[in-house]
Scaffold this motif. Structure first.
Motif, PDB file in Angstrom:
ATOM      1  N   GLU A 189      72.530 -56.683  -1.031  1.00  0.00           N
ATOM      2  CA  GLU A 189      71.375 -56.253  -0.165  1.00  0.00           C
ATOM      3  C   GLU A 189      71.001 -57.238   0.921  1.00  0.00           C
ATOM      4  O   GLU A 189      70.083 -57.792   0.634  1.00  0.00           O
ATOM      5  N   GLU A 190      71.944 -57.039   1.744  1.00  0.00           N
ATOM      6  CA  GLU A 190      71.643 -58.032   3.139  1.00  0.00           C
ATOM      7  C   GLU A 190      71.803 -57.207   4.346  1.00  0.00           C
ATOM      8  O   GLU A 190      72.407 -56.159   4.346  1.00  0.00           O
ATOM      9  N   THR A 191      71.005 -57.502   5.210  1.00  0.00           N
ATOM     10  CA  THR A 191      71.082 -56.773   6.370  1.00  0.00           C
ATOM     11  C   THR A 191      71.228 -57.943   7.405  1.00  0.00           C
ATOM     12  O   THR A 191      71.012 -59.132   7.511  1.00  0.00           O
ATOM     13  N   ARG A 192      71.585 -57.528   8.799  1.00  0.00           N
ATOM     14  CA  ARG A 192      71.738 -58.378   9.873  1.00  0.00           C
ATOM     15  C   ARG A 192      70.883 -57.969  10.990  1.00  0.00           C
ATOM     16  O   ARG A 192      70.940 -56.823  11.405  1.00  0.00           O
ATOM     17  N   VAL A 193      70.196 -58.896  11.670  1.00  0.00           N
ATOM     18  CA  VAL A 193      69.212 -58.547  12.834  1.00  0.00           C
ATOM     19  C   VAL A 193      69.889 -58.980  14.097  1.00  0.00           C
ATOM     20  O   VAL A 193      70.015 -60.368  14.221  1.00  0.00           O
ATOM     21  N   VAL A 194      70.300 -58.173  15.080  1.00  0.00           N
ATOM     22  CA  VAL A 194      70.657 -58.715  16.297  1.00  0.00           C
ATOM     23  C   VAL A 194      69.547 -59.314  17.176  1.00  0.00           C
ATOM     24  O   VAL A 194      68.442 -58.699  17.693  1.00  0.00           O
ATOM     25  N   VAL A 195      69.566 -60.414  17.663  1.00  0.00           N
ATOM     26  CA  VAL A 195      68.544 -61.135  18.604  1.00  0.00           C
ATOM     27  C   VAL A 195      69.221 -61.559  19.848  1.00  0.00           C
ATOM     28  O   VAL A 195      69.908 -62.498  19.855  1.00  0.00           O
ATOM     29  N   GLU A 196      69.079 -60.928  21.044  1.00  0.00           N
ATOM     30  CA  GLU A 196      69.821 -61.416  22.005  1.00  0.00           C
ATOM     31  C   GLU A 196      69.555 -62.714  22.526  1.00  0.00           C
ATOM     32  O   GLU A 196      68.156 -63.073  22.669  1.00  0.00           O
ATOM     33  N   GLY A 197      70.299 -63.720  22.729  1.00  0.00           N
ATOM     34  CA  GLY A 197      70.146 -64.819  23.296  1.00  0.00           C
ATOM     35  C   GLY A 197      69.857 -65.833  22.114  1.00  0.00           C
ATOM     36  O   GLY A 197      69.948 -66.994  22.310  1.00  0.00           O
ATOM     37  N   LEU A 198      70.170 -65.338  21.028  1.00  0.00           N
ATOM     38  CA  LEU A 198      70.178 -66.447  19.717  1.00  0.00           C
ATOM     39  C   LEU A 198      71.506 -66.972  19.380  1.00  0.00           C
ATOM     40  O   LEU A 198      71.747 -68.076  18.791  1.00  0.00           O
ATOM     41  N   GLY A 199      72.675 -66.141  19.828  1.00  0.00           N
ATOM     42  CA  GLY A 199      73.873 -67.012  19.691  1.00  0.00           C
ATOM     43  C   GLY A 199      74.600 -66.330  18.216  1.00  0.00           C
ATOM     44  O   GLY A 199      75.848 -66.187  18.247  1.00  0.00           O
ATOM     45  N   SER A 200      73.830 -65.795  17.290  1.00  0.00           N
ATOM     46  CA  SER A 200      74.419 -65.444  16.120  1.00  0.00           C
ATOM     47  C   SER A 200      73.368 -64.179  15.462  1.00  0.00           C
ATOM     48  O   SER A 200      72.119 -64.442  15.953  1.00  0.00           O
ATOM     49  N   ASP A 201      73.925 -63.338  14.660  1.00  0.00           N
ATOM     50  CA  ASP A 201      72.736 -62.357  14.180  1.00  0.00           C
ATOM     51  C   ASP A 201      72.043 -63.344  13.070  1.00  0.00           C
ATOM     52  O   ASP A 201      72.543 -64.342  12.386  1.00  0.00           O
ATOM     53  N   VAL A 202      70.952 -62.754  12.826  1.00  0.00           N
ATOM     54  CA  VAL A 202      70.137 -63.231  11.536  1.00  0.00           C
ATOM     55  C   VAL A 202      70.544 -62.414  10.448  1.00  0.00           C
ATOM     56  O   VAL A 202      70.370 -61.342  10.102  1.00  0.00           O
ATOM     57  N   ARG A 203      70.681 -63.261   9.295  1.00  0.00           N
ATOM     58  CA  ARG A 203      71.109 -62.774   7.938  1.00  0.00           C
ATOM     59  C   ARG A 203      69.925 -62.490   7.139  1.00  0.00           C
ATOM     60  O   ARG A 203      69.242 -63.555   7.172  1.00  0.00           O
ATOM     61  N   LEU A 204      69.713 -61.440   6.629  1.00  0.00           N
ATOM     62  CA  LEU A 204      68.489 -61.551   5.785  1.00  0.00           C
ATOM     63  C   LEU A 204      68.988 -60.717   4.604  1.00  0.00           C
ATOM     64  O   LEU A 204      69.262 -59.495   4.679  1.00  0.00           O
ATOM     65  N   LYS A 205      68.495 -61.334   3.276  1.00  0.00           N
ATOM     66  CA  LYS A 205      68.236 -60.428   2.210  1.00  0.00           C
ATOM     67  C   LYS A 205      66.964 -59.740   2.183  1.00  0.00           C
ATOM     68  O   LYS A 205      65.918 -60.168   2.726  1.00  0.00           O
ATOM     69  N   VAL A 206      66.993 -58.671   1.862  1.00  0.00           N
ATOM     70  CA  VAL A 206      65.756 -57.718   1.590  1.00  0.00           C
ATOM     71  C   VAL A 206      65.640 -57.451   0.422  1.00  0.00           C
ATOM     72  O   VAL A 206      66.204 -57.364  -0.426  1.00  0.00           O
ATOM     73  N   ASP A 207      64.145 -57.117  -0.051  1.00  0.00           N
ATOM     74  CA  ASP A 207      63.661 -57.178  -1.532  1.00  0.00           C
ATOM     75  C   ASP A 207      62.567 -56.068  -1.385  1.00  0.00           C
ATOM     76  O   ASP A 207      61.406 -56.324  -0.969  1.00  0.00           O
ATOM     77  N   ALA A 208      62.717 -54.727  -1.969  1.00  0.00           N
ATOM     78  CA  ALA A 208      61.457 -53.820  -1.915  1.00  0.00           C
ATOM     79  C   ALA A 208      60.935 -54.089  -3.286  1.00  0.00           C
ATOM     80  O   ALA A 208      59.546 -53.650  -3.523  1.00  0.00           O
ATOM     81  N   GLY A 209      60.989 -55.081  -3.987  1.00  0.00           N
ATOM     82  CA  GLY A 209      60.062 -55.088  -5.245  1.00  0.00           C
ATOM     83  C   GLY A 209      58.904 -55.870  -4.939  1.00  0.00           C
ATOM     84  O   GLY A 209      57.843 -55.172  -5.651  1.00  0.00           O
ATOM     85  N   PRO A 210      58.544 -56.954  -4.191  1.00  0.00           N
ATOM     86  CA  PRO A 210      57.440 -56.993  -3.769  1.00  0.00           C
ATOM     87  C   PRO A 210      56.435 -56.140  -2.829  1.00  0.00           C
ATOM     88  O   PRO A 210      55.561 -56.577  -2.474  1.00  0.00           O
ATOM     89  N   GLY A 211      57.181 -55.129  -2.620  1.00  0.00           N
ATOM     90  CA  GLY A 211      56.341 -54.179  -1.623  1.00  0.00           C
ATOM     91  C   GLY A 211      56.829 -54.270  -0.254  1.00  0.00           C
ATOM     92  O   GLY A 211      58.002 -54.741  -0.039  1.00  0.00           O
ATOM     93  N   CYS A 212      56.004 -53.890   0.598  1.00  0.00           N
ATOM     94  CA  CYS A 212      56.417 -53.629   1.801  1.00  0.00           C
ATOM     95  C   CYS A 212      56.873 -55.024   2.609  1.00  0.00           C
ATOM     96  O   CYS A 212      57.589 -55.102   3.801  1.00  0.00           O
ATOM     97  N   GLY A 213      56.425 -56.102   2.099  1.00  0.00           N
ATOM     98  CA  GLY A 213      56.749 -57.479   2.759  1.00  0.00           C
ATOM     99  C   GLY A 213      58.040 -57.881   2.814  1.00  0.00           C
ATOM    100  O   GLY A 213      58.473 -58.751   3.452  1.00  0.00           O
ATOM    101  N   GLY A 214      58.858 -57.389   1.872  1.00  0.00           N
ATOM    102  CA  GLY A 214      60.077 -57.851   1.627  1.00  0.00           C
ATOM    103  C   GLY A 214      61.453 -57.261   2.428  1.00  0.00           C
ATOM    104  O   GLY A 214      62.519 -57.360   2.179  1.00  0.00           O
ATOM    105  N   ILE A 215      61.006 -56.604   3.303  1.00  0.00           N
ATOM    106  CA  ILE A 215      62.108 -55.971   4.096  1.00  0.00           C
ATOM    107  C   ILE A 215      61.670 -56.070   5.708  1.00  0.00           C
ATOM    108  O   ILE A 215      60.450 -56.265   5.947  1.00  0.00           O
ATOM    109  N   ALA A 216      62.657 -55.848   6.468  1.00  0.00           N
ATOM    110  CA  ALA A 216      62.201 -55.933   7.825  1.00  0.00           C
ATOM    111  C   ALA A 216      61.865 -54.811   8.458  1.00  0.00           C
ATOM    112  O   ALA A 216      62.168 -53.693   8.247  1.00  0.00           O
ATOM    113  N   TRP A 217      60.715 -55.084   9.295  1.00  0.00           N
ATOM    114  CA  TRP A 217      60.094 -54.202  10.000  1.00  0.00           C
ATOM    115  C   TRP A 217      60.058 -54.191  11.619  1.00  0.00           C
ATOM    116  O   TRP A 217      60.261 -55.208  12.073  1.00  0.00           O
TER     117      TRP A 217
END
Length: 256
Positions: free
Chosen positions: A44-72
């Motif tokens: 359960e990993e997602t990648r967020v593209v941020v222009e100018g950063l040089g590499s994608d941001v790797r994120l583990k996501v987790d719906a267990g703690p509620g809405c805070g554990g996923i990217a919005w």
């Protein structure tokens, strides 16, 4: 000094956690949003593209703690804004001490730390999200790095600020998608006031997605203590794109 009665919403049938009496303490953030067991799995990993950063941001996501554990969406908007601004003028982040409120996955703070190695960043949230933020920080910084500049810390809105963070030395506050849980509105306003006392020179970038009419109550509370200015120096055309999705990006300035 912030008067609790100034940031407490009126009592209603749908907001039993609210109070109009200054003799009644605000409920704790954790009591309003109790923790749940984590549900993260290795895949359960997602990648967020941020222009100018040089590499994608790797994120583990987790719906267990509620809405805070996923990217919005607002977190991605704020991340891309600070990256765009850093590309034009790195001094905005250089040698700065930065705190992200309600970090969840840690996305925005991690992006700030990746953009500018000289900065010191604290990603903060409730205790049940600390492990997730720590995993995500480790994913995006090489193990060979002798000193990681992104730190994780527990910070519950409305409660005493943690000693582990140099609160008085902070230069910037980042907050994205923090306006979603009505009983926590007065707690968030109190924490913003504590972090940005009257007279302190600090930049506050605040990004949110309009979802419910109840959100207006938060901004009514916020208006008593902060002036709010729409960010106008984003990448040309960006505001129009995220604006169509109901996302807004502002600077908050403490009233004197």
């Amino acid at each position: 000094m912030v008067n609790i009665t100034d940031i407490t919403p009126p009592r209603s049938r749908s907001a039993s956690a609210s109070t109009t009496s200054s003799d009644v303490a605000l409920p704790s953030f954790e009591s309003l949003a109790p923790p749940r067991p984590p549900t993260t799995k290795a895949e359960e990993e997602t990648r967020v593209v941020v222009e100018g950063l040089g590499s994608d941001v790797r994120l583990k996501v987790d719906a267990g703690p509620g809405c805070g554990g996923i990217a919005w969406p607002a977190g991605e908007v704020l991340s891309r804004y600070i990256a765009y601004r850093h590309g034009i003028d790195p001094s905005h982040l250089r040698n700065k001490k930065i705190l992200e409120l309600g970090s969840g996955t840690g996305l925005v703070g991690i992006v700030a730390g990746m953009l500018e190695p000289s900065s010191e960043v604290w990603v903060t949230d409730q205790s049940m999200l600390l492990d997730l933020m720590e995993v995500n920080a480790e994913l995006n910084f090489p193990a060979s790095q002798t000193k990681r500049n992104v730190h994780t810390a527990e910070l519950n809105w409305g409660e005493e600020l943690p000693d582990s963070i140099p609160i008085k030395d902070l230069d910037m506050i980042l907050a994205a998608d923090c306006v979603y849980f009505e009983p926590a509105f007065p707690l968030l306003v109190k924490t913003l006031c504590d972090l940005a006392p009257i007279g302190k020179d600090i930049e506050i970038l605040f990004c949110w997605k309009k979802r419910r009419k109840a959100d207006k109550r938060f901004f009514a509370m916020l208006k008593k203590h902060f002036n709010q200015f729409t960010v106008e120096d984003d990448k040309p055309g960006a505001k129009e794109v995220y604006g169509r999705e109901g996302v807004s990006l502002s600077r908050l300035v403490r009233k004197k």
